[in-house]
Design a protein around this motif. Structure first.
Motif, mmCIF file in Angstrom:
data_model
loop_
_atom_site.group_PDB
_atom_site.id
_atom_site.type_symbol
_atom_site.label_atom_id
_atom_site.label_comp_id
_atom_site.label_asym_id
_atom_site.label_seq_id
_atom_site.Cartn_x
_atom_site.Cartn_y
_atom_site.Cartn_z
ATOM 1 N N GLN A 56 0.822 -1.212 0.000
ATOM 2 C CA GLN A 56 0.000 0.000 0.000
ATOM 3 C C GLN A 56 0.857 1.264 0.000
ATOM 4 O O GLN A 56 0.511 2.245 -0.656
ATOM 5 N N ILE A 57 1.964 1.234 0.718
ATOM 6 C CA ILE A 57 2.861 2.387 0.769
ATOM 7 C C ILE A 57 3.438 2.656 -0.617
ATOM 8 O O ILE A 57 3.438 3.793 -1.095
ATOM 9 N N GLU A 58 3.909 1.612 -1.276
ATOM 10 C CA GLU A 58 4.474 1.772 -2.624
ATOM 11 C C GLU A 58 3.420 2.282 -3.608
ATOM 12 O O GLU A 58 3.701 3.114 -4.456
ATOM 13 N N ARG A 59 2.190 1.787 -3.475
ATOM 14 C CA ARG A 59 1.111 2.240 -4.359
ATOM 15 C C ARG A 59 0.819 3.724 -4.133
ATOM 16 O O ARG A 59 0.668 4.496 -5.080
ATOM 17 N N ALA A 60 0.763 4.129 -2.863
ATOM 18 C CA ALA A 60 0.493 5.531 -2.537
ATOM 19 C C ALA A 60 1.590 6.437 -3.076
ATOM 20 O O ALA A 60 1.307 7.500 -3.644
ATOM 21 N N VAL A 61 2.841 6.022 -2.939
ATOM 22 C CA VAL A 61 3.967 6.814 -3.452
ATOM 23 C C VAL A 61 3.896 6.897 -4.979
ATOM 24 O O VAL A 61 4.089 7.968 -5.552
ATOM 25 N N ALA A 62 3.587 5.788 -5.627
ATOM 26 C CA ALA A 62 3.475 5.780 -7.087
ATOM 27 C C ALA A 62 2.387 6.741 -7.557
ATOM 28 O O ALA A 62 2.577 7.488 -8.515
ATOM 29 N N LEU A 63 1.255 6.732 -6.860
ATOM 30 C CA LEU A 63 0.165 7.644 -7.213
ATOM 31 C C LEU A 63 0.563 9.098 -6.991
ATOM 32 O O LEU A 63 0.290 9.957 -7.827
ATOM 33 N N LYS A 64 1.216 9.376 -5.852
ATOM 34 C CA LYS A 64 1.617 10.750 -5.540
ATOM 35 C C LYS A 64 2.647 11.266 -6.548
ATOM 36 O O LYS A 64 2.576 12.405 -6.975
ATOM 37 N N THR A 65 3.613 10.427 -6.894
ATOM 38 C CA THR A 65 4.646 10.875 -7.837
ATOM 39 C C THR A 65 4.077 11.021 -9.248
ATOM 40 O O THR A 65 4.638 11.742 -10.056
ATOM 41 N N ALA A 66 2.944 10.375 -9.497
ATOM 42 C CA ALA A 66 2.275 10.531 -10.787
ATOM 43 C C ALA A 66 1.311 11.706 -10.765
ATOM 44 O O ALA A 66 0.657 12.017 -11.750
ATOM 45 N N GLY A 67 1.189 12.370 -9.593
ATOM 46 C CA GLY A 67 0.347 13.553 -9.485
ATOM 47 C C GLY A 67 -1.087 13.296 -9.051
ATOM 48 O O GLY A 67 -1.937 14.153 -9.177
ATOM 49 N N HIS A 68 -1.345 12.092 -8.536
ATOM 50 C CA HIS A 68 -2.699 11.753 -8.078
ATOM 51 C C HIS A 68 -2.728 11.706 -6.553
ATOM 52 O O HIS A 68 -1.730 11.400 -5.921
ATOM 53 N N PRO A 69 -3.888 11.944 -5.934
ATOM 54 C CA PRO A 69 -3.999 11.807 -4.476
ATOM 55 C C PRO A 69 -3.776 10.339 -4.081
ATOM 56 O O PRO A 69 -4.074 9.442 -4.851
ATOM 57 N N ALA A 70 -3.264 10.130 -2.888
ATOM 58 C CA ALA A 70 -2.917 8.777 -2.456
ATOM 59 C C ALA A 70 -4.078 8.050 -1.798
ATOM 60 O O ALA A 70 -3.889 7.194 -0.975
ATOM 61 N N GLY A 71 -5.290 8.323 -2.097
ATOM 62 C CA GLY A 71 -6.400 7.647 -1.462
ATOM 63 C C GLY A 71 -6.928 6.612 -2.332
ATOM 64 O O GLY A 71 -7.738 5.930 -2.446
#
Length: 82
Positions: free
Chosen positions: A67-82
């Motif tokens: 889940q942490i890696e997914r949240a970071v991937a989303l954030k670095t892609a410019g999406h909210p981590a929810g």
């Protein structure tokens, strides 16, 4: 995402393997507490130049390495981590 895995393994003295999968809940397993979670968030924000909102941090979304890696991937892609 090796940096995230390495940080968690070194910081919390664990090793992800067959007996401790990347999907394991770090809080329920007793690996990470709230202080450790703040350290992790600070590391992620500094390392990846991202910022988590209070809602993202308290939503219980980032409790496993997966889940942490997914949240970071989303954030670095410019999406909210929810």
């Amino acid at each position: 995402m090796t940096k995230v895995r390495r940080f968690i393994e070194e910081q919390f003295l664990i090793e992800f393997d067959e007996s401790f999968p990347e999907s394991a809940d770090l809080f329920k397993e007793g690996v990470m507490d709230s202080f450790g979670y703040i350290q992790l968030i600070r590391f992620l924000e500094k390392e990846f130049a991202i910022k988590f909102t209070e809602q993202e941090m308290t939503g219980g979304v980032m409790v496993s390495l997966t889940q942490i890696e997914r949240a970071v991937a989303l954030k670095t892609a410019g999406h909210p981590a929810g």
